[in-house]
Design a protein around this motif. Sequence first.
Motif, short mmCIF file in Angstrom:
data_model
loop_
_atom_site.label_atom_id
_atom_site.label_comp_id
_atom_site.label_asym_id
_atom_site.label_seq_id
_atom_site.Cartn_x
_atom_site.Cartn_y
_atom_site.Cartn_z
N LEU A 25 0.79 -1.23 0.00
CA LEU A 25 0.00 0.00 0.00
C LEU A 25 0.83 1.29 0.00
O LEU A 25 0.53 2.20 -0.78
N PRO A 26 1.90 1.43 0.81
CA PRO A 26 2.65 2.69 0.77
C PRO A 26 3.21 2.99 -0.62
O PRO A 26 3.21 4.14 -1.06
N LEU A 27 3.67 1.98 -1.30
CA LEU A 27 4.21 2.19 -2.64
C LEU A 27 3.10 2.60 -3.60
O LEU A 27 3.28 3.49 -4.43
N LEU A 28 1.95 1.98 -3.52
CA LEU A 28 0.84 2.32 -4.39
C LEU A 28 0.30 3.71 -4.08
O LEU A 28 -0.14 4.41 -4.99
N ASN A 29 0.32 4.11 -2.84
CA ASN A 29 -0.16 5.43 -2.47
C ASN A 29 0.73 6.54 -3.00
O ASN A 29 0.28 7.67 -3.16
N SER A 30 1.99 6.25 -3.25
CA SER A 30 2.90 7.30 -3.73
C SER A 30 2.43 7.80 -5.10
O SER A 30 2.45 8.99 -5.34
N SER A 31 2.03 6.93 -5.98
CA SER A 31 1.44 7.29 -7.27
C SER A 31 1.25 6.01 -8.06
O SER A 31 2.21 5.41 -8.53
N LEU A 32 0.02 5.61 -8.21
CA LEU A 32 -0.27 4.36 -8.90
C LEU A 32 0.25 4.34 -10.34
O LEU A 32 0.87 3.37 -10.74
N PRO A 33 0.04 5.40 -11.15
CA PRO A 33 0.56 5.36 -12.52
C PRO A 33 2.07 5.20 -12.59
O PRO A 33 2.60 4.48 -13.43
N ILE A 34 2.78 5.86 -11.67
CA ILE A 34 4.25 5.76 -11.65
C ILE A 34 4.67 4.34 -11.28
O ILE A 34 5.59 3.78 -11.87
N THR A 35 3.99 3.76 -10.29
CA THR A 35 4.32 2.41 -9.86
C THR A 35 4.03 1.39 -10.95
O THR A 35 4.83 0.49 -11.19
N ILE A 36 2.91 1.54 -11.64
CA ILE A 36 2.60 0.63 -12.74
C ILE A 36 3.63 0.76 -13.85
O ILE A 36 4.12 -0.24 -14.39
N ASN A 37 4.00 1.98 -14.19
CA ASN A 37 5.01 2.22 -15.22
C ASN A 37 6.32 1.53 -14.85
O ASN A 37 6.93 0.84 -15.67
N ALA A 38 6.75 1.68 -13.60
CA ALA A 38 8.00 1.06 -13.15
C ALA A 38 7.87 -0.46 -13.15
O ALA A 38 8.81 -1.17 -13.52
N GLY A 39 6.73 -0.97 -12.73
CA GLY A 39 6.51 -2.41 -12.74
C GLY A 39 6.57 -2.99 -14.13
O GLY A 39 7.14 -4.08 -14.34
N LEU A 40 6.03 -2.28 -15.10
CA LEU A 40 6.12 -2.73 -16.50
C LEU A 40 7.58 -2.79 -16.95
O LEU A 40 8.00 -3.75 -17.61
N ARG A 41 8.35 -1.76 -16.59
CA ARG A 41 9.78 -1.75 -16.97
C ARG A 41 10.52 -2.92 -16.32
O ARG A 41 11.37 -3.54 -16.95
N LEU A 42 10.19 -3.24 -15.07
CA LEU A 42 10.83 -4.37 -14.39
C LEU A 42 10.49 -5.69 -15.08
O LEU A 42 11.28 -6.64 -15.02
N GLN A 43 9.35 -5.76 -15.73
CA GLN A 43 8.93 -6.97 -16.43
C GLN A 43 9.50 -7.02 -17.85
O GLN A 43 9.25 -7.97 -18.58
#
Length: 76
Positions: A25-43
């Motif tokens: 949750l803390p990571l998602l609260n920082s900014s969901l679009p940014i976290t999704i973008n970073a997660g896609l790059r990690l994949q």
Amino acid sequence: MYIDLYNASISQDADTVQQFFYKQLPLLNSSLPITINAGLRLQGFEAGAPRSPLLPLSEDGMVELKALKQPAGSQS
């Protein structure tokens, strides 16, 4: 962690699902679009840079996101 979250969901283990949810949750609260973008790059998917005024996930955030991808109990 996400496979563990999925397995807990399938087995209807609400306590474990809640534990995993609050762990991310803390990571998602920082900014969901940014976290999704970073997660896609990690994949391995090139998602490009987030649109202005958003900035890419910080190095600390990337470390945290990588740790969340690890299976529960994994040390690497």
